[in-house]
Design a protein around this motif. Structure first.
Motif, mmCIF file in Angstrom:
data_model
loop_
_atom_site.group_PDB
_atom_site.id
_atom_site.type_symbol
_atom_site.label_atom_id
_atom_site.label_comp_id
_atom_site.label_asym_id
_atom_site.label_seq_id
_atom_site.Cartn_x
_atom_site.Cartn_y
_atom_site.Cartn_z
ATOM 1 N N GLY A 1 3.768 10.234 -7.085
ATOM 2 C CA GLY A 1 4.720 10.611 -8.125
ATOM 3 C C GLY A 1 4.023 11.008 -9.420
ATOM 4 O O GLY A 1 4.408 11.984 -10.069
ATOM 5 N N ILE A 2 2.989 10.252 -9.796
ATOM 6 C CA ILE A 2 2.228 10.587 -11.010
ATOM 7 C C ILE A 2 1.542 11.938 -10.853
ATOM 8 O O ILE A 2 1.584 12.782 -11.755
ATOM 9 C CB ILE A 2 1.200 9.483 -11.330
ATOM 10 C CG1 ILE A 2 1.918 8.220 -11.789
ATOM 11 C CG2 ILE A 2 0.200 9.952 -12.384
ATOM 12 C CD1 ILE A 2 1.013 7.016 -11.950
ATOM 13 N N VAL A 3 0.909 12.167 -9.709
ATOM 14 C CA VAL A 3 0.182 13.419 -9.483
ATOM 15 C C VAL A 3 1.147 14.611 -9.471
ATOM 16 O O VAL A 3 0.909 15.623 -10.139
ATOM 17 C CB VAL A 3 -0.633 13.353 -8.170
ATOM 18 C CG1 VAL A 3 -1.172 14.712 -7.784
ATOM 19 C CG2 VAL A 3 -1.766 12.351 -8.309
ATOM 20 N N LEU A 4 2.243 14.502 -8.712
ATOM 21 C CA LEU A 4 3.200 15.613 -8.646
ATOM 22 C C LEU A 4 3.896 15.839 -9.978
ATOM 23 O O LEU A 4 4.019 16.978 -10.440
ATOM 24 C CB LEU A 4 4.229 15.355 -7.550
ATOM 25 C CG LEU A 4 3.720 15.440 -6.118
ATOM 26 C CD1 LEU A 4 4.820 15.050 -5.142
ATOM 27 C CD2 LEU A 4 3.208 16.823 -5.818
ATOM 28 N N GLY A 5 4.367 14.765 -10.596
ATOM 29 C CA GLY A 5 5.027 14.899 -11.886
ATOM 30 C C GLY A 5 4.099 15.469 -12.951
ATOM 31 O O GLY A 5 4.490 16.353 -13.720
ATOM 32 N N GLY A 6 2.875 14.978 -12.991
ATOM 33 C CA GLY A 6 1.900 15.491 -13.952
ATOM 34 C C GLY A 6 1.570 16.952 -13.713
ATOM 35 O O GLY A 6 1.433 17.739 -14.653
ATOM 36 N N SER A 7 1.441 17.333 -12.452
ATOM 37 C CA SER A 7 1.147 18.733 -12.133
ATOM 38 C C SER A 7 2.280 19.653 -12.567
ATOM 39 O O SER A 7 2.043 20.713 -13.155
ATOM 40 C CB SER A 7 0.907 18.894 -10.624
ATOM 41 O OG SER A 7 -0.225 18.159 -10.227
ATOM 42 N N LEU A 8 3.518 19.247 -12.275
ATOM 43 C CA LEU A 8 4.659 20.063 -12.695
ATOM 44 C C LEU A 8 4.751 20.155 -14.216
ATOM 45 O O LEU A 8 5.065 21.216 -14.771
ATOM 46 C CB LEU A 8 5.959 19.502 -12.119
ATOM 47 C CG LEU A 8 6.111 19.649 -10.604
ATOM 48 C CD1 LEU A 8 7.341 18.888 -10.125
ATOM 49 C CD2 LEU A 8 6.191 21.105 -10.202
ATOM 50 N N TRP A 9 4.470 19.059 -14.895
ATOM 51 C CA TRP A 9 4.510 19.042 -16.358
ATOM 52 C C TRP A 9 3.456 20.005 -16.932
ATOM 53 O O TRP A 9 3.745 20.810 -17.818
ATOM 54 C CB TRP A 9 4.276 17.618 -16.836
ATOM 55 C CG TRP A 9 4.324 17.424 -18.332
ATOM 56 C CD1 TRP A 9 5.025 18.148 -19.250
ATOM 57 C CD2 TRP A 9 3.628 16.420 -19.063
ATOM 58 N NE1 TRP A 9 4.811 17.647 -20.497
ATOM 59 C CE2 TRP A 9 3.958 16.587 -20.422
ATOM 60 C CE3 TRP A 9 2.768 15.395 -18.702
ATOM 61 C CZ2 TRP A 9 3.441 15.769 -21.407
ATOM 62 C CZ3 TRP A 9 2.274 14.570 -19.696
ATOM 63 C CH2 TRP A 9 2.606 14.767 -21.028
ATOM 64 N N VAL A 10 2.242 19.933 -16.403
ATOM 65 C CA VAL A 10 1.161 20.805 -16.879
ATOM 66 C C VAL A 10 1.500 22.270 -16.613
ATOM 67 O O VAL A 10 1.331 23.133 -17.481
ATOM 68 C CB VAL A 10 -0.180 20.408 -16.234
ATOM 69 C CG1 VAL A 10 -1.233 21.475 -16.455
ATOM 70 C CG2 VAL A 10 -0.658 19.069 -16.780
ATOM 71 N N MET A 11 1.998 22.581 -15.402
ATOM 72 C CA MET A 11 2.325 23.977 -15.085
ATOM 73 C C MET A 11 3.453 24.503 -15.969
ATOM 74 O O MET A 11 3.409 25.650 -16.431
ATOM 75 C CB MET A 11 2.690 24.113 -13.611
ATOM 76 C CG MET A 11 1.488 23.986 -12.692
ATOM 77 S SD MET A 11 1.857 24.347 -10.975
ATOM 78 C CE MET A 11 2.765 22.886 -10.515
ATOM 79 N N ILE B 1 3.121 5.910 -2.998
ATOM 80 C CA ILE B 1 4.256 6.676 -3.516
ATOM 81 C C ILE B 1 4.184 6.774 -5.038
ATOM 82 O O ILE B 1 4.439 7.827 -5.620
ATOM 83 C CB ILE B 1 5.586 6.049 -3.050
ATOM 84 C CG1 ILE B 1 5.738 6.231 -1.539
ATOM 85 C CG2 ILE B 1 6.769 6.632 -3.804
ATOM 86 C CD1 ILE B 1 6.872 5.427 -0.938
ATOM 87 N N PHE B 2 3.789 5.691 -5.689
ATOM 88 C CA PHE B 2 3.648 5.673 -7.150
ATOM 89 C C PHE B 2 2.592 6.682 -7.612
ATOM 90 O O PHE B 2 2.830 7.491 -8.517
ATOM 91 C CB PHE B 2 3.289 4.251 -7.604
ATOM 92 C CG PHE B 2 3.049 4.114 -9.073
ATOM 93 C CD1 PHE B 2 4.090 4.216 -9.978
ATOM 94 C CD2 PHE B 2 1.768 3.872 -9.551
ATOM 95 C CE1 PHE B 2 3.869 4.077 -11.335
ATOM 96 C CE2 PHE B 2 1.530 3.745 -10.906
ATOM 97 C CZ PHE B 2 2.580 3.840 -11.807
ATOM 98 N N VAL B 3 1.421 6.667 -6.981
ATOM 99 C CA VAL B 3 0.343 7.590 -7.360
ATOM 100 C C VAL B 3 0.750 9.029 -7.068
ATOM 101 O O VAL B 3 0.505 9.932 -7.879
ATOM 102 C CB VAL B 3 -0.972 7.215 -6.635
ATOM 103 C CG1 VAL B 3 -2.023 8.292 -6.812
ATOM 104 C CG2 VAL B 3 -1.487 5.879 -7.138
ATOM 105 N N ALA C 1 0.834 -1.203 0.000
ATOM 106 C CA ALA C 1 0.000 0.000 0.000
ATOM 107 C C ALA C 1 0.869 1.252 0.000
ATOM 108 O O ALA C 1 0.568 2.231 -0.705
ATOM 109 C CB ALA C 1 -0.933 -0.005 1.208
ATOM 110 N N LEU C 2 1.958 1.238 0.750
ATOM 111 C CA LEU C 2 2.868 2.380 0.785
ATOM 112 C C LEU C 2 3.518 2.601 -0.576
ATOM 113 O O LEU C 2 3.597 3.737 -1.059
ATOM 114 C CB LEU C 2 3.939 2.158 1.852
ATOM 115 C CG LEU C 2 5.006 3.240 1.958
ATOM 116 C CD1 LEU C 2 4.399 4.563 2.395
ATOM 117 C CD2 LEU C 2 6.102 2.799 2.911
ATOM 118 N N ILE C 3 3.974 1.537 -1.215
ATOM 119 C CA ILE C 3 4.607 1.658 -2.531
ATOM 120 C C ILE C 3 3.607 2.176 -3.558
ATOM 121 O O ILE C 3 3.931 3.050 -4.378
ATOM 122 C CB ILE C 3 5.208 0.301 -2.966
ATOM 123 C CG1 ILE C 3 6.416 -0.021 -2.076
ATOM 124 C CG2 ILE C 3 5.605 0.308 -4.429
ATOM 125 C CD1 ILE C 3 6.917 -1.438 -2.209
#
Length: 117
Positions: A89-99, A85-87, A80-82
């Protein structure tokens, strides 16, 4: 088997001393970067590195002292922890990419925000 027996098999949940150590470490790991930045001891990328480093260590403190995730943690909790962390990473990475793409493609050239030092 009673409910108490089932609960006891999930490992130690630490005592007040463990929570106090975690709290003190979390406060120290918050105050050090804050103080260093506010007093002007670090600037720019050094400040970012200090804040991020303290944040990573603080995450480990929270996992160990508050969530009690250590080498004896069961398989499902670790999975569950892994996944979390995966989700994240997707949310943060996607947000930075969009911004970044919005800043690059929608702002006039003269008003674009600098992306580094």
């Amino acid at each position: 088997m009673s409910a108490h027996d089932t609960h006891a098999s999930h490992g130690s949940h630490g005592g007040a001393g463990s929570y106090l150590v975690g709290f003190v470490l979390a406060v120290v790991l918050t105050v050090i970067p804050f103080g260093a930045v506010m007093k002007g001891m670090v600037h720019g990328s050094q400040a970012v590195a200090l804040i991020m480093g303290a944040a990573v260590i603080q995450i480990l403190v929270h996992l160990r002292y508050f969530l009690h995730i250590d080498g004896k943690t069961d398989r499902w909790t670790l999975q569950a922890l892994i996944f979390t962390i995966f989700v994240l990473g997707i949310v943060l990475g996607g947000s930075l990419w969009v911004m970044h793409n919005m800043n690059t493609n929608m702002m006039p050239t003269a008003m674009q925000m600098p992306m580094g030092d």
